[in-house]
Write a protein that holds these residues in place. Structure first.
Motif, mmCIF file in Angstrom:
data_model
loop_
_atom_site.group_PDB
_atom_site.id
_atom_site.type_symbol
_atom_site.label_atom_id
_atom_site.label_comp_id
_atom_site.label_asym_id
_atom_site.label_seq_id
_atom_site.Cartn_x
_atom_site.Cartn_y
_atom_site.Cartn_z
ATOM 1 N N LYS A 4 0.839 -1.207 0.000
ATOM 2 C CA LYS A 4 0.000 0.000 0.000
ATOM 3 C C LYS A 4 0.870 1.252 0.000
ATOM 4 C CE LYS A 4 -3.454 2.427 2.708
ATOM 5 N NZ LYS A 4 -4.220 2.463 3.954
ATOM 6 N N GLU A 5 1.931 1.252 0.801
ATOM 7 C CA GLU A 5 2.828 2.405 0.866
ATOM 8 C C GLU A 5 3.531 2.641 -0.469
ATOM 9 O OE1 GLU A 5 2.753 0.012 3.261
ATOM 10 O OE2 GLU A 5 1.802 1.203 4.838
ATOM 11 N N GLN A 6 3.920 1.572 -1.130
ATOM 12 C CA GLN A 6 4.574 1.720 -2.431
ATOM 13 C C GLN A 6 3.610 2.302 -3.460
ATOM 14 O OE1 GLN A 6 6.070 -2.333 -2.629
ATOM 15 N NE2 GLN A 6 8.178 -1.554 -2.505
ATOM 16 N N TYR A 7 2.364 1.840 -3.445
ATOM 17 C CA TYR A 7 1.368 2.440 -4.339
ATOM 18 C C TYR A 7 1.151 3.908 -4.000
ATOM 19 C CZ TYR A 7 -0.058 -1.872 -6.673
ATOM 20 O OH TYR A 7 -0.087 -3.002 -7.442
ATOM 21 N N ASN A 8 1.169 4.238 -2.714
ATOM 22 C CA ASN A 8 1.003 5.639 -2.311
ATOM 23 C C ASN A 8 2.159 6.503 -2.806
ATOM 24 O OD1 ASN A 8 -1.426 5.063 -1.062
ATOM 25 N ND2 ASN A 8 -0.540 4.880 0.974
ATOM 26 N N ILE A 9 3.355 5.945 -2.824
ATOM 27 C CA ILE A 9 4.515 6.664 -3.358
ATOM 28 C C ILE A 9 4.319 6.914 -4.861
ATOM 29 C CG2 ILE A 9 6.987 6.486 -3.881
ATOM 30 C CD1 ILE A 9 7.241 4.956 -1.156
ATOM 31 N N LEU A 10 3.910 5.891 -5.583
ATOM 32 C CA LEU A 10 3.664 6.048 -7.021
ATOM 33 C C LEU A 10 2.548 7.061 -7.259
ATOM 34 C CD1 LEU A 10 3.873 2.330 -8.239
ATOM 35 C CD2 LEU A 10 5.659 4.089 -8.355
ATOM 36 N N ASP A 11 1.497 7.000 -6.445
ATOM 37 C CA ASP A 11 0.388 7.953 -6.567
ATOM 38 C C ASP A 11 0.834 9.387 -6.311
ATOM 39 O OD1 ASP A 11 -1.670 6.256 -7.355
ATOM 40 O OD2 ASP A 11 -2.264 5.805 -5.283
ATOM 41 N N ALA A 12 1.782 9.562 -5.408
ATOM 42 C CA ALA A 12 2.278 10.916 -5.110
ATOM 43 C C ALA A 12 2.912 11.540 -6.352
ATOM 44 C CB ALA A 12 3.275 10.882 -3.957
ATOM 45 N N TYR A 47 10.124 1.410 -11.492
ATOM 46 C CA TYR A 47 8.811 2.052 -11.469
ATOM 47 C C TYR A 47 8.922 3.572 -11.535
ATOM 48 C CZ TYR A 47 6.646 -2.361 -10.055
ATOM 49 O OH TYR A 47 6.189 -3.661 -10.027
ATOM 50 N N ILE A 48 10.023 4.105 -11.021
ATOM 51 C CA ILE A 48 10.221 5.554 -10.950
ATOM 52 C C ILE A 48 11.489 5.907 -11.716
ATOM 53 C CG2 ILE A 48 10.643 7.533 -9.424
ATOM 54 C CD1 ILE A 48 9.194 5.928 -7.201
ATOM 55 N N ASP A 49 11.378 6.896 -12.589
ATOM 56 C CA ASP A 49 12.529 7.413 -13.326
ATOM 57 C C ASP A 49 13.176 8.484 -12.458
ATOM 58 O OD1 ASP A 49 14.382 8.380 -15.115
ATOM 59 O OD2 ASP A 49 12.909 9.267 -16.470
ATOM 60 N N ALA A 50 14.319 8.151 -11.890
ATOM 61 C CA ALA A 50 15.005 9.099 -11.009
ATOM 62 C C ALA A 50 16.505 8.859 -11.051
ATOM 63 C CB ALA A 50 14.503 8.958 -9.569
ATOM 64 N N GLY A 51 17.219 9.950 -11.004
ATOM 65 C CA GLY A 51 18.668 9.933 -10.868
ATOM 66 C C GLY A 51 18.960 10.803 -9.666
ATOM 67 N N HIS A 52 19.475 12.001 -9.920
ATOM 68 C CA HIS A 52 19.618 12.977 -8.848
ATOM 69 C C HIS A 52 18.285 13.667 -8.586
ATOM 70 C CE1 HIS A 52 23.915 12.521 -8.534
ATOM 71 N NE2 HIS A 52 24.025 12.633 -9.858
ATOM 72 N N TYR A 53 17.395 13.591 -9.557
ATOM 73 C CA TYR A 53 16.077 14.221 -9.471
ATOM 74 C C TYR A 53 15.008 13.221 -9.893
ATOM 75 C CZ TYR A 53 18.879 18.417 -9.303
ATOM 76 O OH TYR A 53 19.799 19.350 -8.942
#
Length: 75
Positions: A4-12, A47-53
């Motif tokens: 649930k927390e991981q989905y909430n992170i994606l939802d954010a 799931y998330i495209d991130a490097g320094h940002y």
């Protein structure tokens, strides 16, 4: 299977609460304090495209969010 927390992170990210260009350190702090989860496993799993940002969700992340919304609407 994501938590649930991981989905909430994606939802954010999907909802715009976390905007593209947010520093990774700020994003990690936000997730820890506001959501109660660690985004690093989601970044590592693609799931998330991130490097320094944070750049946004990858296609995999967008698909996970869409599938969750579909399953919630059925219930």
């Amino acid at each position: 299977m994501l938590t649930k927390e991981q989905y909430n992170i994606l939802d954010a990210i999907a909802s715009g609460r976390v905007e593209p260009g947010t520093s990774l350190s700020h994003f990690v702090d936000y997730c820890d304090n506001a959501i109660g989860g660690d985004p690093q496993p989601l970044i590592d799993a693609g799931y998330i495209d991130a490097g320094h940002y944070v750049n946004g969700l990858t296609e995999k992340g967008k698909k996970a969010v869409a599938e969750r919304h579909e399953s919630q609407q059925k219930n």
